[in-house]
Enzyme design. Sequence first.
Site, short mmCIF file in Angstrom:
data_model
loop_
_atom_site.label_atom_id
_atom_site.label_comp_id
_atom_site.label_asym_id
_atom_site.label_seq_id
_atom_site.Cartn_x
_atom_site.Cartn_y
_atom_site.Cartn_z
N THR A 158 1.09 13.16 5.42
CA THR A 158 1.15 11.71 5.58
C THR A 158 2.53 11.22 5.16
OG1 THR A 158 -1.18 11.38 5.16
CG2 THR A 158 0.26 9.57 4.54
N ARG A 186 -14.19 9.57 10.24
CA ARG A 186 -13.66 9.71 8.88
C ARG A 186 -12.39 8.88 8.68
NH1 ARG A 186 -8.71 11.49 6.22
NH2 ARG A 186 -9.27 12.46 4.25
N VAL A 187 -12.37 8.17 7.58
CA VAL A 187 -11.18 7.43 7.18
C VAL A 187 -10.75 7.95 5.82
CG1 VAL A 187 -10.33 5.15 6.46
CG2 VAL A 187 -11.77 5.35 8.50
N GLY A 188 -9.46 8.15 5.64
CA GLY A 188 -8.97 8.70 4.38
C GLY A 188 -8.44 7.64 3.44
N ASP A 189 -7.62 8.07 2.52
CA ASP A 189 -7.06 7.17 1.51
C ASP A 189 -5.92 6.30 2.04
OD1 ASP A 189 -5.53 9.57 1.85
OD2 ASP A 189 -4.40 9.08 0.04
N GLY A 210 -1.96 14.02 0.64
CA GLY A 210 -2.84 15.13 0.30
C GLY A 210 -4.28 14.82 0.67
N GLY A 212 -7.27 13.07 0.95
CA GLY A 212 -7.53 11.67 0.68
C GLY A 212 -8.76 11.42 -0.16
C1 SD4 Z 1 -5.81 11.72 4.43
N1 SD4 Z 1 -4.05 11.62 2.79
O1 SD4 Z 1 -6.17 11.24 5.49
C2 SD4 Z 1 -4.33 11.83 4.18
C3 SD4 Z 1 -3.98 13.18 4.67
C4 SD4 Z 1 -2.60 13.59 4.57
O2 SD4 Z 1 -0.71 13.71 3.32
O3 SD4 Z 1 -2.10 14.19 5.45
N2 SD4 Z 1 -1.96 13.30 3.49
O4 SD4 Z 1 -6.57 12.17 3.58
#
Ligand code: SD4
Length: 297
Positions: A158, A186-189, A210, A212
């Site tokens: 990210t 799915r939705v992340g952080d 990282g 999420g």
């Molecule tokens: C997520 N944090 O969707 C993001 C993933 C990612 O570097 O690639 N983070 O969880």
Amino acid sequence: ENKLPVVVSTWNHGLPANEAAWETLGNGGYSLDSVEAGVRVPEGDPLVITVGYGGIPDAKGKVTLDACIMDEKGRAGSVTYLQHIKHPVSVARLVMEKTPHVMLSGKGALEFALENGFEKEKLLTPGRKKEWKKWKKEKRGFSSKINIENQLEENHDTIGMLAIDDKGRLSGACTTSGMGYKLPGRVGDSPIIGAGLFVDGEIGGAVATGTGELVMKTLGTFLVVEMMRSGKSPARACEEAVKRIARKIPDYQNHQVGFLALNVKGEYGAYCIQPGFNYAVKTASFSDLVDAEAWLK
Ligand code: SD4
């Protein structure tokens, strides 16, 4: 010595993103414009497979994007599960500036984007489609665990960017295609204010990258900013957020999370679970990649 302006952003792709941000920042411009312009670079680059156009799709082969933006006044905008739009950060900015809301999701976010002049584009590139088909055939399933050998499945790239301009205004942005081959929906952080990004214009800002889920369960970037409020340096504040994850989440050792922070004095720092997280920094006199300190050595 005046340290401002400063821009920092996650991973190797932060270098060209910082350069784009600097066109605004280095010319007396507004940090909010600089972070938007900066993260649009990896969003538009098909070789960056974890952000925007050319991002790794979900388990059904759909590229679904999450992004948010926040300014020094505490205003925020966010889009989640957005499909077909190459620059979700710019949609997030419009949500912030043109609506009474903070977050738009899925179909509503797409409709809002189209009504505001964004164009529908195909985000799944031939390369990513081929890999997704192979993944499906091999029935490898989803894993957000760290995988050093296979960068494609590591999914940790990210872009989060923080900038403070020469007038002391601090803004941040975060944008991602999320974990590759995630469950549809799915939705992340990354689009969640206080998880993937938080800015307090009187204190500082933080971004996360990282897995999420670990960041969401600990509201990581909000915690980093609160630690800076209580006097910690950016790096030590990020370390506290990593330690919180280590204390609360049993299998954290199998995951990577990195935090990056910038305070209103222009000081920056980072901390991560696993060695391997780096970030790009640009000031008037310096531009380089820096390795973050890690909790697990
Ligand atoms: C997520 N944090 O969707 C993001 C993933 C990612 O570097 O690639 N983070 O969880």
